[in-house]
Design an enzyme around this catalytic site. Structure first.
Site, PDB file in Angstrom:
ATOM      1  N   TYR A 161       1.058  -0.899   0.004  1.00 54.14           N
ATOM      2  CA  TYR A 161      -0.446  -0.243  -0.146  1.00 54.14           C
ATOM      3  C   TYR A 161       1.287   1.475  -0.055  1.00 54.14           C
ATOM      4  O   TYR A 161       0.534   2.491  -0.625  1.00 54.14           O
ATOM      5  CB  TYR A 161      -0.817  -0.291   1.254  1.00 54.14           C
ATOM      6  CG  TYR A 161      -1.427   1.487   1.516  1.00 54.14           C
ATOM      7  CD1 TYR A 161      -2.984   1.916   0.613  1.00 54.14           C
ATOM      8  CD2 TYR A 161      -1.168   2.611   2.412  1.00 54.14           C
ATOM      9  CE1 TYR A 161      -3.497   2.441   1.038  1.00 54.14           C
ATOM     10  CE2 TYR A 161      -2.227   3.310   2.587  1.00 54.14           C
ATOM     11  CZ  TYR A 161      -3.745   3.488   1.849  1.00 54.14           C
ATOM     12  OH  TYR A 161      -4.243   4.815   1.887  1.00 54.14           O
ATOM     13  N   LYS A 165       1.702   4.527  -2.789  1.00 51.79           N
ATOM     14  CA  LYS A 165       1.328   5.887  -2.244  1.00 51.79           C
ATOM     15  C   LYS A 165       2.602   6.507  -2.871  1.00 51.79           C
ATOM     16  O   LYS A 165       2.521   7.229  -2.944  1.00 51.79           O
ATOM     17  CB  LYS A 165       0.801   5.651  -0.794  1.00 51.79           C
ATOM     18  CG  LYS A 165      -0.810   5.456  -0.290  1.00 51.79           C
ATOM     19  CD  LYS A 165      -1.909   5.961  -1.271  1.00 51.79           C
ATOM     20  CE  LYS A 165      -2.948   5.770  -0.896  1.00 51.79           C
ATOM     21  NZ  LYS A 165      -3.918   6.463  -1.942  1.00 51.79           N
TER      22      LYS A 165
END
Length: 254
Positions: A161, A165
């Site tokens: 994740y 980002k």
């Protein structure tokens, strides 16, 4: 926000959490908002709520998945035909899979990166091309990022994740430079919140009692806080580009 009244925005991940809050606040401020989400029925509920409450703007629901290129193109074409075309994109759709790098399944790996990064890139590309074709020179593109894109948190199971980002932060800065070099006045803003009280954990399969306990034990932003950040950047004078907003709940442990 007066100059944005009557203009058109597309918000992805619009069915809940940050996306739903942004959809509602943009409509309250007089914009025509297309809520793009897999759970179209939830956005339809927001549209009814907006009409009942007498919002100055309006909400339209469009069912689609940011991982599917054809869904993106159909949404933009629909917006162009029905509402005149988008002036604002809020790329907000995001998912997480709490799995270690040595354990994560290929399907989850692709889902996280395709939703959080590839989908944002595709939607941004198509929106910019559409704006150029219509002569829109004052649009605005938002990438909803995360503080996980600014540092590597010591939080096992979130590294994929965070990788997406971090990459999105590079993409956003690259977009700013490309728009500058194109000579356009289209602005771009990255909004990076810390912990926000949303359904992202539930969507990842975390039991509800664990999600609720986590929120009780830590400080959190609310989705409306992030929506207000979008309004702040959007409402800035045309010569001001608010490129990055980083926000934490007061007292958050970093």
């Amino acid at each position: 926000m007066e100059r944005w009244q009557g203009r058109v925005a597309i918000v992805t991940g619009a069915s809940a959490g940050i996306g739903a809050a942004i959809v509602k606040l943009l409509a309250e401020n007089g914009m025509k908002v297309v809520g793009f989400a897999r759970r179209k029925e939830r956005v339809e509920e927001l549209a009814v709520e907006a009409k009942t409450a007498g919002f100055k703007g309006e909400i339209h629901a469009f069912g689609g998945d940011v991982r599917v290129e054809d869904d993106i193109k159909r949404a933009i074409q629909w917006t162009r035909e029905k509402l005149g075309g988008p002036d604002v994109l809020v790329s907000n759709a995001g998912v997480v899979a709490f799995s270690g790098l040595t354990e994560i399944g290929t399907e989850d790996l692709k889902k996280v990166l395709d939703t959080n990064l590839v989908g944002a890139c595709m939607f941004t590309r198509e929106i910019v091309q559409d704006m150029k074709s219509r002569g829109v020179n004052d649009g605005h593109i938002f990438h909803i990022n995360s503080t996980a894109g600014h540092s590597i948190l010591d939080f096992p199971g979130t590294y994929v994740y965070a990788a997406g980002k971090h990459a999105l932060r590079v993409v956003t800065e690259g977009l700013r430079r490309e728009l500058r070099d194109m000579g356009t006045k289209i602005r771009v803003t990255s909004v990076s919140p810390g912990a926000v009280r949303t359904e992202i954990g539930l969507a990842a399969g975390v039991p509800q009692e664990m999600v609720e306990l986590g929120y009780k034990l830590s400080v959190c932003l609310e989705p409306e806080d992030v929506a207000q950040a979008v309004i702040y950047a959007l409402g800035a004078p045309p010569h001001v580009q608010v490129h990055e907003i980083t926000m934490h709940p007061t007292g958050e442990k970093l």
